[in-house]
Design an enzyme around this catalytic site. Structure first.
Site, short mmCIF file in Angstrom:
data_model
loop_
_atom_site.label_atom_id
_atom_site.label_comp_id
_atom_site.label_asym_id
_atom_site.label_seq_id
_atom_site.Cartn_x
_atom_site.Cartn_y
_atom_site.Cartn_z
N LYS A 66 0.91 -1.32 -0.09
CA LYS A 66 0.02 -0.03 0.01
C LYS A 66 0.92 1.12 0.01
O LYS A 66 1.77 1.48 0.62
CB LYS A 66 -0.85 0.00 1.36
CG LYS A 66 -1.69 1.27 1.27
CD LYS A 66 -3.20 0.84 0.44
CE LYS A 66 -4.17 2.04 0.43
NZ LYS A 66 -3.65 2.84 -0.87
N LYS A 90 4.66 2.45 8.53
CA LYS A 90 3.37 3.51 9.00
C LYS A 90 2.26 2.53 9.17
O LYS A 90 1.59 2.95 9.91
CB LYS A 90 3.30 4.42 7.68
CG LYS A 90 2.27 5.67 7.81
CD LYS A 90 1.84 6.41 6.44
CE LYS A 90 3.31 7.03 6.32
NZ LYS A 90 3.28 7.95 5.04
N LYS A 102 5.05 1.69 -2.89
CA LYS A 102 5.25 3.23 -3.18
C LYS A 102 5.62 3.19 -4.89
O LYS A 102 6.37 2.36 -5.13
CB LYS A 102 6.21 4.07 -2.61
CG LYS A 102 6.14 5.63 -2.52
CD LYS A 102 5.08 5.93 -1.52
CE LYS A 102 5.05 7.48 -1.50
NZ LYS A 102 4.11 7.87 -0.27
N THR A 186 -5.14 13.12 5.48
CA THR A 186 -3.67 13.07 5.94
C THR A 186 -3.53 14.52 6.99
O THR A 186 -2.75 13.92 7.98
CB THR A 186 -2.81 13.34 4.91
OG1 THR A 186 -2.73 12.33 3.64
CG2 THR A 186 -1.06 13.27 5.16
N ASN A 217 -1.79 19.56 -0.76
CA ASN A 217 -2.82 19.02 0.07
C ASN A 217 -2.84 18.98 1.31
O ASN A 217 -3.75 19.36 2.17
CB ASN A 217 -2.88 17.44 -0.67
CG ASN A 217 -4.41 16.86 0.04
OD1 ASN A 217 -4.22 16.19 0.84
ND2 ASN A 217 -5.63 16.95 -0.88
N SER A 345 -7.15 5.63 3.45
CA SER A 345 -7.22 4.89 2.23
C SER A 345 -7.72 3.17 2.45
O SER A 345 -8.08 2.84 1.58
CB SER A 345 -5.64 4.84 1.62
OG SER A 345 -5.55 5.94 0.95
N1 GLU Z 1 0.77 9.13 -0.17
C1 GLU Z 1 0.30 9.06 1.33
C2 GLU Z 1 1.49 8.29 2.20
O1 GLU Z 1 2.59 8.76 1.86
C3 GLU Z 1 -0.75 7.96 1.23
C4 GLU Z 1 -0.80 6.65 0.85
C5 GLU Z 1 -1.84 5.92 0.65
O2 GLU Z 1 -2.99 6.25 1.04
O3 GLU Z 1 -2.05 4.52 0.48
O4 GLU Z 1 1.10 8.17 3.24
#
Ligand code: GLU
Length: 405
Positions: A66, A90, A102, A186, A217, A345
């Site tokens: 994810k 995370k 990622k 976020t 954002n 998410s």
């Molecule tokens: N890009 C965001 C992060 O770095 C969200 C990642 C997601 O929602 O999967 O946490």
């Protein structure tokens, strides 16, 4: 040191402290799979450009890989690997059943037309779809990627596999299976952490000064939610520069100004400073909300903030971290502070998989519980082991992953 070296230094610090099994340490020092693709895109002028894209699938023991996809000129393989490692930590920190992944494309999205952006986004999926899926790897937005881009990617994926799979990607628009609250989650998660931090440090919102580096954002929503709660936002910045007024900024008027002029700078009643200077202001809470590597051994000596809430991924290097800890500056680490995005998410994915749609109230109640619990667990570990919050978060996250392995 590149971002991945920094991530591995953080892993090693936690591994030593928790006496991590060397085999597991070794396995966790490598992404399981890193894909690099060449994406040809027909440009509006008829020419073809080839963009380099990546997807790093770090670890999926807790659930499908994810993490977001970033469009930025400085994307690199090492950066994507580091970001996917941080996603693993995370998700485990907030205890959601997702792994770490990622993606990124080396591109300046500001130079693309809408049509070119759409073709690039569909091209990314055409190259990587075999490795994606709601039970395999679930991308999302990151720096300069949007719900619209998520929609194109979902559509391209479903065309290729030949069936509907709305949970293949999150951060979609509401009309396209997105979750209530995802657009500001976020920041909202960062706000829940800030409220808990304020309690621990006995900070009174109305007397608490905040500087936010980055007005994308995450940063812009953070500014408006915190200012709505009475916090004094005294400085903000974007790629063009930073503005400051120690009496506080009217964030709603500022957002209007940014929309009209394209930048926060030259906002009435403010002084313009640089993106470096905003980090050195004497404030109660500093919030880096842009990119990695902004607090380093070069500028850490000039940091005057009493605490730091990392809304960006990887803003502090390990050398700087050590000095901040010695100086008694509390850092709420990225893997906790910005985990609200991936948490909602996960809610979006869960709703898609079950065919449900939850109200914003339900989403925010669930998010608040997860963030507050995670913050207090990390805080308790920090006290118990007398370490910084990042190391405390890493230890409990790695314990979860290692246990499952
Ligand atoms: N890009 C965001 C992060 O770095 C969200 C990642 C997601 O929602 O999967 O946490």
């Amino acid at each position: 040191m590149n971002a991945f070296d920094n991530a591995m230094t953080q892993l090693n610090t936690a591994a030593v402290l928790m006496n991590l099994d060397p085999s597991i340490h070794n396995i966790l020092s490598h992404p399981e799979r890193v894909l690099e693709v060449a994406i040809p895109v027909k440009m509006d002028d008829g020419s073809t450009k080839v963009f380099t894209g990546y997807r790093s699938q770090y670890n999926d023991v807790l659930g499908p890989y994810k993490g977001g996809i970033r469009y930025h000129p400085n994307v690199s393989k090492d950066e994507v690997k580091a970001l996917s490692f941080w996603m693993m930590i995370k998700c485990a920190t907030v205890n959601i059943p997702m792994g770490g992944g990622k993606g990124g494309v080396i591109v300046d999205p500001k130079e693309l037309s809408a049509g070119e952006t759409e073709r690039l986004s569909r091209g990314y999926v055409q190259k990587l779809w075999r490795n994606l899926g709601s039970d395999k790897d679930v991308p999302a937005p990151d720096v300069y990627t949007t719900p619209q881009i998520m929609g194109w990617m979902r559509n391209e994926y479903e065309k290729l596999v030949g069936y509907a799979d709305p949970g293949v990607i999150t951060g979609k628009s509401l009309e396209d299976g997105g979750s209530e609250g995802r657009s500001f989650s976020t920041a909202q998660g960062g706000v829940y952490c800030t409220i808990e931090l304020a309690k621990k440090l006995a900070l009174e919102p109305k007397e608490t000064t905040v500087a936010i580096q980055g007005f994308g954002n995450a940063g812009s929503h953070m500014a408006s939610i915190l200012s709505g709660l009475g916090y004094k936002i005294v400085a903000v910045s974007d790629s063009k520069g930073a503005i400051v007024n120690m009496e506080g900024l009217a964030i709603d008027v500022l957002s209007q100004h940014k929309q009209e002029t394209g930048s926060v700078i030259s906002f009435e009643g403010t002084e313009t400073i640089s993106n470096e200077e905003i980090l050195e202001l004497d404030v109660d809470i500093l919030i880096p909300a842009a990119l990695e590597h902004v607090i380093t051994k070069e500028n850490v000596g000039r940091i005057q903030a009493k605490s730091i809430v990392e809304l960006a991924n990887g803003p502090t290097t390990p050398e700087a971290d050590k000095i901040l800890h010695e100086k008694g500056i509390v850092v709420v680490p990225d893997v906790l502070a910005n985990a609200g995005g991936v948490t909602v998410s996960y809610f979006e994915w869960d709703q898609n998989v079950k065919g449900e749609h939850w109200t914003e109230k339900v989403v925010l109640e669930k998010l608040e519980k997860i963030m507050v619990d995670a913050f207090n667990t990390v805080w308790a570990n920090k006290e118990e082991y007398a370490v910084d919050m990042r190391t405390a978060a890493f230890v409990s996250a790695i314990e979860r992953v290692a246990e499952k392995m």
